[in-house]
Design an enzyme around this catalytic site. Sequence first.
Site, short mmCIF file in Angstrom:
data_model
loop_
_atom_site.label_atom_id
_atom_site.label_comp_id
_atom_site.label_asym_id
_atom_site.label_seq_id
_atom_site.Cartn_x
_atom_site.Cartn_y
_atom_site.Cartn_z
N GLU A 42 51.15 -21.19 -43.55
CA GLU A 42 51.65 -22.47 -43.05
C GLU A 42 50.65 -23.59 -43.32
O GLU A 42 51.03 -24.70 -43.70
CB GLU A 42 51.96 -22.38 -41.55
CG GLU A 42 53.05 -21.38 -41.19
CD GLU A 42 54.37 -21.70 -41.88
OE1 GLU A 42 54.69 -22.89 -42.02
OE2 GLU A 42 55.08 -20.76 -42.28
N HIS A 63 71.52 -17.39 -45.30
CA HIS A 63 71.51 -18.37 -46.38
C HIS A 63 72.90 -18.55 -47.00
O HIS A 63 73.22 -19.62 -47.50
CB HIS A 63 70.49 -17.96 -47.44
CG HIS A 63 69.08 -18.10 -46.99
ND1 HIS A 63 68.48 -17.18 -46.17
CD2 HIS A 63 68.14 -19.05 -47.24
CE1 HIS A 63 67.23 -17.56 -45.92
NE2 HIS A 63 66.99 -18.67 -46.55
#
Length: 1564
Positions: A399, A542
């Site tokens: 991150e 998705h």
Amino acid sequence: MIKMGDSACRLLLALACVVVLLTARLHALNTDESQAREFMKELDVRYNHECNQEMSARWDYITDVTDPDKENAANAACDSYTRFKREAAVEASQYQYDGFSDLQLYRRFKLLANKGAGALDTHDLMEYEALQAYMERTYRTATACHFHDPNQCDLTIDPDIEAIMAHSQDWEELRYAWEQWRENTGQVVKEDFKRFVELSNKAAKLNGYDNTGSSWLERYSVDEREVKVYTDAYSLDQRQFKEMVDSRWQEVSNLVYKKLHAYVRMRLQKVYPGKIDLTGPIPAHILGNMWAQDWSNIAHHVMPFPEMPSYDVTDSMVQNHWDIEKMFETAEDFFTGLGLYGMTKTFWQESVVNKTAWDKSMLCQPTAEDFCLGPEGDDYRIKMCTKVNMDDLITIHQEMGQIEYFMAYKNQPHVFRESAIPGFSEAIGDLVSLSVSTPQHLEKVLGLTPDRHSPAVSRQLGYTDVQKRDLNFLMKMALKKIAFFPFGYLVDLYRWGVFDQSIPLEQLNAGWWDLRESVQGVTPPAGQPRNEDFFDAGSNYHVAANMPYIRHFISLILQFQFHSHLCDTAGHTGPLYTCDISNNVAAGQILRSAMEKGSSQPWPLVVMELSGSLYLDSLPIINYFQPLIDYLEEALQEAYQCVGWGDDCLQVGLLQHSGGFEDSGYQDADTTNSTAKTSVTSTDTTPTTTSTTTSTTTSTTTSTTTSTTTSTTTSPATTSDTSTDTTPTTTSTTTSTTTSPATTSDTSTDTTPTTTSTTTSTTTSPAKSSDTSTDTTPTTTTTTTSTTTSPATTSDTSADTTPTTTTTTSSTTTSPTTTSDTSADTTPSTTVSPPVSTISTTETSESTTVTANPRDDEEEARIKMADMNDKMSRCVHEATVADWTYYTNITGSHANASNAAWTTVSQKFKDFHESIISFYHYDSFGDETLIRQFKLQENLKTAALKDTDLQELYNAIQGMRETYTKKICHYDHKKCETSGEYGLTFDQLEDEMSTTGDYEKLKYYWLEWRESSWENMKDYYETYVKLMNIAATSDSNGFKNAEDMWIDAYTEGNYTADHFKHDIGDLWSQIQPLYEKLHAYVLHKLKGVKSYKGKFDEKDVIPAHVLGSMWGHNWVNIYDLVKPEEGDDIPDITANLTDKVNNTRDMLCLAENYYRSLGMYSMTSDFLKNSQIGRVDDRTVICHPTSWDLVSGYNDTTDEGQFRITMCSNTTQEDLLVMHHRMGQTEYQMYYSNEPMDTMPLVFRRAANPGFQEAVGGAITLSVSTPNHLEMIADVLNGGDLSELCDDGVVFEKPDVSDVVNIKFLMKTALEKIPLLSFAYIVDQWRWELFNKSDSEYNKEWWQKRLDVQGVFPPENRYPISNFDPGNLFEVAFSIPYISNFVGIILQFQIHRNLCELVGYNNETISNCDLYNKIEAGKALREMLAKGASEPWRKQLGEFLYDNETNGEMNAMAMLDYFKPLEEYLDEYIKNNTITTKWNKDKVEDYMDPEPTIIPATVPIVVGAVLAIMVVVVIIAYVVGRKRQKKKDEEALAAASTIAKVPGEQIEMDADDRTGATSSNDVL
């Protein structure tokens, strides 16, 4: 980023967009670039503000999800920002930006202008948004019932169901959870999805795309404008991108994924005994994840060495008192150590990373956020419910890597403040984790040690603890990353198919599972058919949320690509998986520079900066996991497992192998070669099984058994899975028969009640087998023979009866011996042929229908061959581009990219060879052109090597290449740093060798060039020879050795390798007398050179270093030293060129003008722009003149093709001639590439044989180099205006051709051609002989040939083995056969004479023949060139020479006639000077020194030890002696004292006595 309030947000957006569209004024598009620039400047400010508002509100909500006011505010901000973006897209679309000159401005508009779904009308847009919101909400809110309490239905996907999938080992519980989730998600939204696809495609078409898939793929393409500026004319459209992705997947699949799949399948058999087909796909519900996309949760089942550390350092973190703050500080240290950014003050103040301390309900999915403040901002945050464990430590680095990306591109305009392409930012974060997760980093940098499992017994021996640790580490990485590859690829592969309707909406589930099985190798849980009532793809988030997925596949490829390049930069030298780039600023600078660009440039350019390659490259992945790949292959071989699934399951085990991998639970195993498709026979029996194995090697074998399955596989073959169920008793006999040659016939007869099952495996040499068909009733004899070798022809026979059908699959190549297997079987059973089987059986009550053999289907073969040509062309193009990049800019990354690209070519050709070339019986086809395509590709050549060997071969060649590019010091600065100004490249050395007349200086350069590289080169070459022979002798090639494999390019029909070698020898014997006369003349002349006086007066051979080149292969540079005194001087236009030509590129126009005068092609714009002409100072290039066909035309014409040459030219006459030569080769390439691919396939797009291309360029230089033509060029240059040189249609006047033979001209031509002929003759003779020897005195044998054939000797004695002088030849270092030069020289004189006779020249003055402006000659040449390799070369030569009767024999007479006047001159000179034309042979020993004695490493150790012992002995003796003497002195003194005290006596010692005593002690 996480979105909320989607339904309300999207509905409001739709209304807003409609208002904008309705109120927009209709007017012409704005073309004012300055206004557009101001618009973008203003828009950037608005974007920053709107994005910041939305991000701030969203942050407040996702860190406090229980506050409804914050949720409402977040929804409102979402509405506002989405409305703004749609408005911005509409405003941007008002500009005609295509014509903008500012490419960055153009790119900003391009990225903004797509309106997406906003292009729909009001009604459709509202429906679109509602459908998308519903599908996403269905996924988010879906629940499932408990397996043990079906009435309790409160399980959510995260964390409940995912925890079950990760930790349960209950087959039925896993199956239940798997099915429940799909029933409650995908099945619910199936009809909505169909309507959504229709609307999404409608929006895409309104935006100018073919369908939604095309719209998604647009981000990955590089358009025509950007091509020219950014990527050096290497375009990338959507189709090419998809093909590139598919190629990368195939490489990863074949080289690692399928092996991991097979290993996991084998190990799970122990966990779920009897439930897994060891040759089939894996049930999708047992792989630890709802979608089988991440297998890391089953690591404890499959870890190679469970007793070794798992490398989870969580416990160590706790023991060392790590907390969340330390975890984030550690991540920051990693990035600042690379020279990247530290986290901002706002980051530390505002990030929410400790849920406990935050004390509010928050979304725990880790996210990195950019608050969109641009250049002046510093607000970047991470949201994460961090725990002190290793997984979260890695996640923090990932991150924070994205935060680094945000900070790097902050100075870009808003539209460019995103990753180069989707997937790029994930790749950056993950590449960091590849360093952080290494055992070395965890232990040595962070001081963390792994947990250890309780001790367990490991069955794998021969591995060190470090290797075991590393293999466990790699397995853990592979279960997460390699296992994800197929899913990351197929999700969008599926949707692309749905969007373009290649997967019909009526077959949504069938299309999904076709890909899940074929690509991923997984199936639904056993026993549950997945028909069209289901929509299993919709169970993935998705798909439900309409989010493109290929970005995850891209990220996986790129992270390893980037990691590899940065590791190279960091100087890492070990295995790639051990690389840790921490604290390496150089690597950090590359990373930072690439990230700073954001999306401002096409992604291939950024990839090039970060990886050294323009496009995706799978080689770093393979390199990273290579130790694991090796382990998997070994484990699978030991366990006798096949790799792949279904009919593509390829066996790894050896034929005679017995035993297995104990954990596998695998007992029955079949046999096959490594490249064959296998047939696995599974027999279920009750209650008793008896197994007998017989191995027989005979010349005549007959065996009679019951229920026969013969499975013999050569390379490659296709067979089937056969299952036989019998009761009550089964006797199993396995017979392994190796016969050569033999023919096998299998017969099956069914009876009851007992079954004896026999498996016969036969491995034999290639042959053809025939079919026999017999239909009988009621007994069935069924034989399916499937023999596929290279080449081979197989036909299949079936005889079917009722009620039982048995198919016996045999792949046998034997003759004349017959092996007959007869079986009797019980109760009806069926063995099923594979989908690609050569037989199709329809069962009826009384009759059987047998279809045609698909291997004989010529039309299908033609279609598949066309597809192969197209795909291979694109693949070869990519590899050739990589090679071009390396040749014109030598770097390690470019070398790696080149190797990787050609590895891909080899793998792809190997796949096509198996499925097409080896499959069809092409000998029976009627289309001769199609047959020729097959025949030219019937051998795999080096592609036959296994993957590791192929990589080793490329590494050896690359090592030789790099050695060849070394520098040496200038003669006057022998102690220089070669990287400095006095370091000479090989091109500069050639200049010195061609111009220096100093004997000692030439000797220095000659020796230094060889000494700088021979040692490493020899090691590489030995590896190279070994692997070339392995490739040549493989079953897929069948050559005697690499010699025959090289010569194969010249063989045709009955014209064999032996014929070719005989012809070469015969041609040399015809030329040799002329060479010997030239040699005698040159030797005599050189002995008269003042600076050479006394150097070799007594020699009858010539020093190799005084012949004007590094290898003495071309003597033209010593022309001024040896030219005849008689005759007119020949023109040398070097001075004219130097004076009149400002740029060496302008010389191209002179060469191009020649070919235009013949009516041939002008050079393409790409050729003129991108050819590497002249010298460069900013990079290292390979100067050896070469011509290039980048295979870019595909189905286009040469106008769009890419053809180039490379040469480090000067403005000299010699280089001008070389340009003509290379351009002649380019003309050849352009002509055979002129036809579309369907009529001129890739395999025909090459010269008729390798020597033809050299011959065409050489024939032209014979014309250009004539004195008359050179005088014409001089006149043109002296005319002053060179601007018209490149104009089409310009033809110059040339002087009348002289009838006088110019001896000086012939001498200069002979110095260039004839020595090269002798050199070309020996280079490959030497290499061919090496291919036939296991041990060799390489250098001695080289000089044996040079002395005996060429009559040249080394300037200093050489070592027979240690030195490796031939390795310094370009063609040896670069693995280029050299005999083509010999063939080319012979043919160029034949071609030249034929063209000259065609236009009216006679033989006596043939050397004066200039073909300039002879259209008839050009026409004849064009016709031959256009044929490429579509016809046999001897046929083409015969037709060109109007000599069909001899079928185009190579003949030396044209060359001898050309030089006849010179030979007469040499005869006279030799006679007048009483010179002998012979030299003593077999004198190589005179030039060899004995090999230097190498002192073993132990000798200095022993000598040192002996000396040390001697020193110790001396010291001890000294000390002991002193002690003894001291004692004696004391005793003497005591005695003296006693005597002195005797009454009446007095003893006195004089000084001398005392001194003498002291001296004695000192001496001692």
